[in-house]
Scaffold this active site. Structure first.
Site, short mmCIF file in Angstrom:
data_model
loop_
_atom_site.label_atom_id
_atom_site.label_comp_id
_atom_site.label_asym_id
_atom_site.label_seq_id
_atom_site.Cartn_x
_atom_site.Cartn_y
_atom_site.Cartn_z
N LYS A 94 -38.68 53.84 -4.85
CA LYS A 94 -38.42 53.23 -3.54
C LYS A 94 -37.11 53.72 -2.94
CE LYS A 94 -41.15 49.00 -3.57
NZ LYS A 94 -41.14 47.57 -3.28
N LYS A 96 -50.71 55.74 -7.12
CA LYS A 96 -51.39 54.44 -7.09
C LYS A 96 -51.68 54.01 -5.65
CE LYS A 96 -47.64 51.24 -6.77
NZ LYS A 96 -47.09 49.95 -6.92
N LYS A 149 -49.96 49.34 -0.48
CA LYS A 149 -50.15 48.77 0.86
C LYS A 149 -49.23 49.40 1.89
CE LYS A 149 -47.90 44.30 -0.57
NZ LYS A 149 -47.71 44.26 -1.91
P1 TYM Z 1 -46.46 43.83 -5.52
O1 TYM Z 1 -46.34 42.91 -4.37
O2 TYM Z 1 -46.09 45.25 -5.32
O3 TYM Z 1 -47.94 43.80 -6.07
C1 TYM Z 1 -48.57 42.57 -6.41
C2 TYM Z 1 -49.37 42.74 -7.69
O4 TYM Z 1 -50.35 43.79 -7.51
C3 TYM Z 1 -50.23 44.74 -8.56
N1 TYM Z 1 -50.57 46.06 -8.01
C4 TYM Z 1 -51.56 46.82 -8.46
N2 TYM Z 1 -52.46 46.64 -9.45
C5 TYM Z 1 -53.35 47.62 -9.65
N3 TYM Z 1 -53.41 48.75 -8.91
C6 TYM Z 1 -52.54 48.97 -7.90
N4 TYM Z 1 -52.60 50.08 -7.18
C7 TYM Z 1 -51.56 47.97 -7.64
N5 TYM Z 1 -50.55 47.86 -6.74
C8 TYM Z 1 -49.96 46.69 -6.99
C9 TYM Z 1 -48.78 44.68 -9.00
O5 TYM Z 1 -48.64 45.17 -10.33
C10 TYM Z 1 -48.50 43.20 -8.88
O6 TYM Z 1 -48.94 42.52 -10.04
N6 TYM Z 1 -42.44 42.80 -8.30
C11 TYM Z 1 -43.78 42.38 -7.96
C12 TYM Z 1 -43.82 40.99 -7.38
C13 TYM Z 1 -43.14 39.95 -8.19
C14 TYM Z 1 -43.60 39.35 -9.39
C15 TYM Z 1 -42.62 38.40 -9.75
C16 TYM Z 1 -44.74 39.53 -10.16
C17 TYM Z 1 -41.95 39.38 -7.89
N7 TYM Z 1 -41.63 38.44 -8.83
C18 TYM Z 1 -42.75 37.61 -10.92
C19 TYM Z 1 -44.86 38.74 -11.33
C20 TYM Z 1 -43.87 37.81 -11.67
C21 TYM Z 1 -44.35 43.34 -6.96
O7 TYM Z 1 -43.66 44.09 -6.31
O8 TYM Z 1 -45.69 43.23 -6.78
#
Ligand code: TYM
Length: 331
Positions: free
Chosen positions: A111, A195, A198
């Site tokens: 990022k 990957k 969004k």
């Molecule tokens: P974020 O918002 O990027 O994504 C949300 C969840 O989706 C999963 N994910 C994917 N899984 C499979 N294939 C993909 N291409 C893909 N893209 C995203 C992510 O692994 C995530 O589980 N840091 C986290 C948010 C967060 C969080 C937390 C998660 C903040 N605090 C505490 C768990 C516990 C994030 O950026 O997810």
């Protein structure tokens, strides 16, 4: 009941990658676990967000949580910025985390590369995630593969904190990631080496959970494949086809083997068209519920109620941490 916590950033409309990698699991876990699900808007602002859009996507994501099947009677659903303890606990975590540890995070490196100016918040981001998790004494964290490293950081923090301040007791709970066997990393439809994201500049690379049926069909039709011509689950040599199999399998609850058996020699055209039908069939009903909910008072009420419950738990854990490290003065 064992405890679950997870969150999604409202930094755009979630993709089917978010759904398959994490959000779908949120729903399945509600009955057997004590579940808390957050919309992590404070994580989202580590990079610039247009204020109006951010507040809209925050609501959008909350509505999608419920539309896809989260039940506020079973799960605590809340917005991160409604619970001040997250930022407070993150500060404590930051003060006990090395800058080097944070600089090693691959998501940070990815990022940071894309930013003209890297905010201190982007570097600090995993500490906020640690705070999210520990405040709810969460044991299991349903996430996609890309969050594994952040979970490892969380586990290390918990060990360090317990060793330093626990006097032989575990003050904080050490969490474990829960990553789906297949679908933990859904790939871009245009470039199966990266990957699905969004925030991809190429909108053909991802399917959002709110894409219309005809858009879904178009995007899957134009997904890159390979020249093999047979449907095999071979991530090394046929990553794009394997990715479509992961998507199909997760959304239909059919095994990869079963799908490979059926589609092996039917050609990519037929395969893609059936994958597209499955994606439409999964998301059409979710979208209908979403539209009923997104502007409703009911949604606001659910979030206010969720914040109340979350605040109680989070404040309790925060006091425990503050007391342990000496942020107190009353005898
Ligand atoms: P974020 O918002 O990027 O994504 C949300 C969840 O989706 C999963 N994910 C994917 N899984 C499979 N294939 C993909 N291409 C893909 N893209 C995203 C992510 O692994 C995530 O589980 N840091 C986290 C948010 C967060 C969080 C937390 C998660 C903040 N605090 C505490 C768990 C516990 C994030 O950026 O997810």
């Amino acid at each position: 009941k064992p405890t679950i916590f997870s969150g999604v950033q409202p930094s755009g409309i979630p993709t089917i990658g978010n759904y398959i990698g994490a959000m779908k699991g949120f729903v399945d876990l509600q009955d057997d676990y004590e579940t808390t699900y957050c919309i992590v808007n404070q994580h989202a602002i580590t990079v610039y967000q247009d204020p109006k859009t951010l507040s809209q996507t925050t609501r959008l994501l909350a509505a999608l949580y419920i539309a896809m099947g989260l039940d506020p009677q079973k799960s605590t659903i809340f917005i991160q910025s409604d619970v001040p303890a997250h930022a407070q606990a993150a500060w404590i975590v930051l003060c006990q985390t090395g800058v080097g540890e944070l600089e090693r995070m691959t998501q940070y490196k990815d990022k940071a590369q894309k930013q003209e100016v890297v905010s201190a918040g982007l570097l600090a981001y995993p500490a906020l995630m640690v705070a999210d998790i520990i405040l709810y004494d969460a044991q299991y964290i349903p996430v996609g593969e890309d969050q594994k490293q952040h979970l490892e950081l969380t586990r290390n923090f918990v060990d360090r904190f317990n060793n330093r301040y626990g006097n032989g007791k575990d003050l904080l709970v050490k969490p474990e990631p829960m990553i789906p066997k297949s679908g933990g990393r859904i790939l871009s439809l245009q470039d199966p080496t990266s990957k699905m994201s969004k925030s991809d500049a190429n909108t053909k690379a991802f399917i959002s959970m709110l894409d219309e049926p005809k858009t879904i069909i178009k995007k899957i039709k134009s997904a890159v494949t390979d020249s093999v011509g047979e449907v095999n689950y071979d991530k090394e040599n046929q990553p794009a086809i394997s990715n479509l199999l992961d998507i199909y399998s997760a959304l239909s609850n059919r095994s990869i083997d079963d799908l490979v058996n059926e589609y092996h020699s039917l050609g990519y055209g037929k395969f893609k068209s059936d994958v597209a039908d499955q994606v439409v069939a999964t998301f059409e009903p979710i979208q209908q519920k979403y539209h009923q909910l997104v502007n409703s008072q009911e949604l606001t009420d659910i979030l206010v109620e969720g914040a109340k419950t979350a605040n109680e738990t989070a404040t309790r854990t925060l006091s425990r941490m503050e007391k342990a490290i000496g942020l107190t003065y009353k005898p």
